[in-house]
Design a protein around this motif. Sequence first.
Motif, PDB file in Angstrom:
ATOM      1  N   SER A 126       0.718  -1.281   0.076  1.00 40.94           N
ATOM      2  CA  SER A 126       0.044   0.053  -0.001  1.00 40.94           C
ATOM      3  C   SER A 126       0.735   1.307  -0.068  1.00 40.94           C
ATOM      4  O   SER A 126       0.605   2.333  -0.758  1.00 40.94           O
ATOM      5  N   THR A 127       2.179   1.012   0.748  1.00 37.31           N
ATOM      6  CA  THR A 127       3.010   2.235   0.847  1.00 37.31           C
ATOM      7  C   THR A 127       3.520   2.734  -0.659  1.00 37.31           C
ATOM      8  O   THR A 127       3.641   3.643  -1.224  1.00 37.31           O
ATOM      9  N   VAL A 128       3.758   1.421  -1.350  1.00 43.02           N
ATOM     10  CA  VAL A 128       4.160   1.419  -2.581  1.00 43.02           C
ATOM     11  C   VAL A 128       3.112   2.243  -3.585  1.00 43.02           C
ATOM     12  O   VAL A 128       3.397   3.361  -4.533  1.00 43.02           O
ATOM     13  N   ALA A 129       1.971   1.994  -3.530  1.00 43.92           N
ATOM     14  CA  ALA A 129       0.843   2.612  -4.272  1.00 43.92           C
ATOM     15  C   ALA A 129       0.653   4.036  -3.968  1.00 43.92           C
ATOM     16  O   ALA A 129       0.766   5.107  -4.621  1.00 43.92           O
ATOM     17  N   GLN A 130       0.868   4.482  -2.728  1.00 42.53           N
ATOM     18  CA  GLN A 130       0.520   5.766  -2.067  1.00 42.53           C
ATOM     19  C   GLN A 130       1.704   6.713  -2.591  1.00 42.53           C
ATOM     20  O   GLN A 130       1.510   7.603  -2.681  1.00 42.53           O
ATOM     21  N   LEU A 131       2.905   6.023  -2.473  1.00 44.32           N
ATOM     22  CA  LEU A 131       4.270   6.839  -2.953  1.00 44.32           C
ATOM     23  C   LEU A 131       3.885   7.254  -4.437  1.00 44.32           C
ATOM     24  O   LEU A 131       4.249   8.272  -4.989  1.00 44.32           O
ATOM     25  N   GLY A 132       3.137   6.464  -5.191  1.00 42.11           N
ATOM     26  CA  GLY A 132       2.899   6.664  -6.822  1.00 42.11           C
ATOM     27  C   GLY A 132       2.011   7.737  -6.800  1.00 42.11           C
ATOM     28  O   GLY A 132       2.199   8.755  -7.654  1.00 42.11           O
ATOM     29  N   TYR A 133       1.080   8.262  -5.841  1.00 48.08           N
ATOM     30  CA  TYR A 133       0.130   9.421  -6.046  1.00 48.08           C
ATOM     31  C   TYR A 133       1.193  10.627  -6.049  1.00 48.08           C
ATOM     32  O   TYR A 133       0.811  11.843  -6.685  1.00 48.08           O
ATOM     33  N   LEU A 134       2.036  10.585  -5.101  1.00 50.87           N
ATOM     34  CA  LEU A 134       2.898  11.969  -4.882  1.00 50.87           C
ATOM     35  C   LEU A 134       3.378  12.378  -6.320  1.00 50.87           C
ATOM     36  O   LEU A 134       3.927  13.471  -6.565  1.00 50.87           O
ATOM     37  N   PHE A 135       3.597  11.251  -7.283  1.00 51.52           N
ATOM     38  CA  PHE A 135       4.316  11.762  -8.543  1.00 51.52           C
ATOM     39  C   PHE A 135       3.412  12.001  -9.609  1.00 51.52           C
ATOM     40  O   PHE A 135       3.688  12.648 -10.704  1.00 51.52           O
ATOM     41  N   LEU A 136       1.993  11.911  -9.337  1.00 48.98           N
ATOM     42  CA  LEU A 136       1.231  12.353 -10.177  1.00 48.98           C
ATOM     43  C   LEU A 136       1.106  13.931 -10.519  1.00 48.98           C
ATOM     44  O   LEU A 136       0.663  14.294 -11.528  1.00 48.98           O
ATOM     45  N   ALA A 137       1.672  14.711  -9.422  1.00 46.33           N
ATOM     46  CA  ALA A 137       1.832  16.188  -9.586  1.00 46.33           C
ATOM     47  C   ALA A 137       2.607  16.687 -10.421  1.00 46.33           C
ATOM     48  O   ALA A 137       2.671  17.763 -10.887  1.00 46.33           O
ATOM     49  N   PHE A 138       3.527  15.786 -10.789  1.00 47.63           N
ATOM     50  CA  PHE A 138       4.845  16.372 -11.837  1.00 47.63           C
ATOM     51  C   PHE A 138       4.268  16.592 -12.902  1.00 47.63           C
ATOM     52  O   PHE A 138       4.560  17.866 -13.592  1.00 47.63           O
ATOM     53  N   PRO A 139       3.418  15.920 -13.666  1.00 41.47           N
ATOM     54  CA  PRO A 139       2.942  16.319 -14.941  1.00 41.47           C
ATOM     55  C   PRO A 139       1.921  17.264 -15.040  1.00 41.47           C
ATOM     56  O   PRO A 139       1.745  18.155 -16.057  1.00 41.47           O
ATOM     57  N   LEU A 140       1.223  17.411 -13.645  1.00 38.58           N
ATOM     58  CA  LEU A 140       0.128  18.426 -13.560  1.00 38.58           C
ATOM     59  C   LEU A 140       0.867  19.750 -13.362  1.00 38.58           C
ATOM     60  O   LEU A 140       0.530  20.935 -14.069  1.00 38.58           O
ATOM     61  N   GLY A 141       1.954  19.782 -12.276  1.00 38.60           N
ATOM     62  CA  GLY A 141       2.696  21.094 -12.255  1.00 38.60           C
ATOM     63  C   GLY A 141       1.998  22.220 -11.687  1.00 38.60           C
ATOM     64  O   GLY A 141       2.964  23.153 -11.460  1.00 38.60           O
ATOM     65  N   THR A 142       0.791  22.405 -11.307  1.00 36.40           N
ATOM     66  CA  THR A 142       0.327  23.708 -10.950  1.00 36.40           C
ATOM     67  C   THR A 142       0.574  23.827  -9.269  1.00 36.40           C
ATOM     68  O   THR A 142       0.858  22.645  -8.534  1.00 36.40           O
ATOM     69  N   SER A 143       0.315  24.981  -8.731  1.00 35.24           N
ATOM     70  CA  SER A 143       0.496  24.999  -7.225  1.00 35.24           C
ATOM     71  C   SER A 143      -0.454  24.413  -6.357  1.00 35.24           C
ATOM     72  O   SER A 143      -0.526  23.891  -5.436  1.00 35.24           O
ATOM     73  N   ILE A 144      -1.621  24.011  -7.119  1.00 39.44           N
ATOM     74  CA  ILE A 144      -2.819  23.424  -6.350  1.00 39.44           C
ATOM     75  C   ILE A 144      -2.417  21.841  -6.157  1.00 39.44           C
ATOM     76  O   ILE A 144      -2.609  21.251  -5.198  1.00 39.44           O
ATOM     77  N   ALA A 145      -1.960  21.592  -7.528  1.00 38.16           N
ATOM     78  CA  ALA A 145      -1.526  20.027  -7.423  1.00 38.16           C
ATOM     79  C   ALA A 145      -0.226  19.743  -6.362  1.00 38.16           C
ATOM     80  O   ALA A 145      -0.318  18.764  -5.554  1.00 38.16           O
ATOM     81  N   TRP A 146       0.694  20.729  -6.160  1.00 41.32           N
ATOM     82  CA  TRP A 146       1.710  20.595  -5.275  1.00 41.32           C
ATOM     83  C   TRP A 146       1.159  20.355  -3.753  1.00 41.32           C
ATOM     84  O   TRP A 146       1.531  19.863  -3.034  1.00 41.32           O
TER      85      TRP A 146
END
Lengths: 102, 486
Positions: free
Chosen positions: B306-326
């Motif tokens: 589950s930690t592996v999966a949750q860490l994945g979410y953290l990287f979804l903000a890189f392509p989005l890149g807006t301050s709200i995503a961060w």
Amino acid sequence: MSYIILYALLGVGLFVLGLYALIIHAHLLRKILAINVMGTGVFLVLVALAARHQDAPPDPVPHAMVITGIVVAVSATALALILMLKVYAATGKTELHDGKPD
Amino acid sequence: MTGDLLGIPWAVLLILLPLIGGLACFLLPSLSKSLGLLCALAILVAVGGLGWQLAENGAQRYAIGGWGAPLGIDLYADGLSLLMLVMAALVGLGVSVYSSAYFNGDKARHFWPLWLFLWAALNALFLSADIFNLYVTLELLGLAAVALVALAGGADALNAAMRYLLVSLLGSLFYLLGVALIYHGFGSVDIAILAQRIEPSPAAWSAVGLMSAGLLLKTALFPMHFWLPAAHASAPAPVSALLSALVVKAPFYILLRLWLEIFSPTGAAPGQLLGQLLGLLGAAAVLWGGIQALRQTRLKLLIAYSTVAQLGYLFLAFPLGTSIAWKGVFYLLLSHALAKAAMFMAAGNILYFCGHDRITDLDGVAQRLPLTLAAFSLAGVSIMGLPPSGGFVAKWLLLETALRSGQWWWAAILILGGLLAAAYIFQVIGHAFTQADAPAETGLVPARMEWTAVMFAFAAILLGFFATDAFELIGIGAPTSGVSGG
């Protein structure tokens, strides 16, 4: 080609060589040695690139970094060696078993 | 009086306190429990002091020994560092209380110095202002973490610790090679100076590649997560909580710092490409981690995947890149830390009580350890991302950005990941509620261990109500000023 670049490329070569050895060797001692070779490669790159021009005196900051790096590498190697001995004592093997626990 | 208190260099205390505490625990093993708990409380006070300092005066820079950058070592604290420090202080205090009941005798003698050294490395990492200091603290963190995993003893734990050490060293070396190239190219290791000097060039991009590769390996982003489940699952329960809640977040924090302050503002095309790639790997981690978690037969391994999966979410903000995503990512860091600490502690209690953590044999746990199961379920609410938990706020922010920018596929990943999380969490709860034949025996698990797990789970839920206050604190020093708004 200046000798600075030559040394830096040599460092990169050691890094790649160490990486290769780390991946293909199963014996833990070889893996630990491979990590050390990789580290030495990085240190060589740092020291070589400290001399920005062939004649100017080298920048001392990367040298300080290398000294710090060596301290870290020695402690990491010590920990790795004792862990290796513990793994050997517990499993009778000098390799990591691949599967998941159980 | 207030002036005096504001003048105290809280940032330095945050590093010195656990360091001195660790040494004291090492020298006076008989007192290590009380020393450790005292130290945890003192650190919480120091974080409070630093937070107050930041709220009054904005971002802080402190030159150690009066030698400023570029020659000396600088400490730097802004809202992002504060968030990480608060996270470490809260989880640290809880884990200290839990461990004071969990570890006894010889184990306790080894645990406390290592844990306080790990805490010192963490705090130093979150306060570092230069990329070389980050390397040193990352190594210290790795060494302490490996030793803590090995503390469990037994073939599995030692194997996992050894693999963890090799991976950790490998990641650090990649990072250090990147630092060497950056220093050669731009003549500084200070993040603020680099942010001004950096220009897109082949050397800069190879450095970015090397440093990112090393850090991603240490953050266990899919497909480089292979070492994480074994290490996190075979460690003692409080150590698992520390590893999943704090230690894996440290390399991610460095990546975030580099990305937000140095690499992203250059805005060159390879950066966009790298962002998309990180997003894709993150999405793969969310799905793969979720599916693997569903397939596990052991509770601790399930939580580790589950930690592996949750860490994945953290990287979804890189392509989005807006301050709200961060913002969503910052919030996810905190809420995942609290929820995952609660889950591993609950698993530790179950293991303590039943002597095993086979999911299919968990029948009767709901009757015998109601508090522990409540903690696990409440933490599960945050992990699944159901309202009103902290996990919900975080995932909502990501979802909103994804939909607003028209990149609906990231939103689909978020929803699928939530469904997978619900599936693996309900699987555990379902087994735990099965009626057991044996009569209930209670009182075997120390109350402290049950209550800390419950407190963490509650905190993860309550986090959903304090989002606006938290974002105000994180905004100090504008850590995301380099990215576009909206």
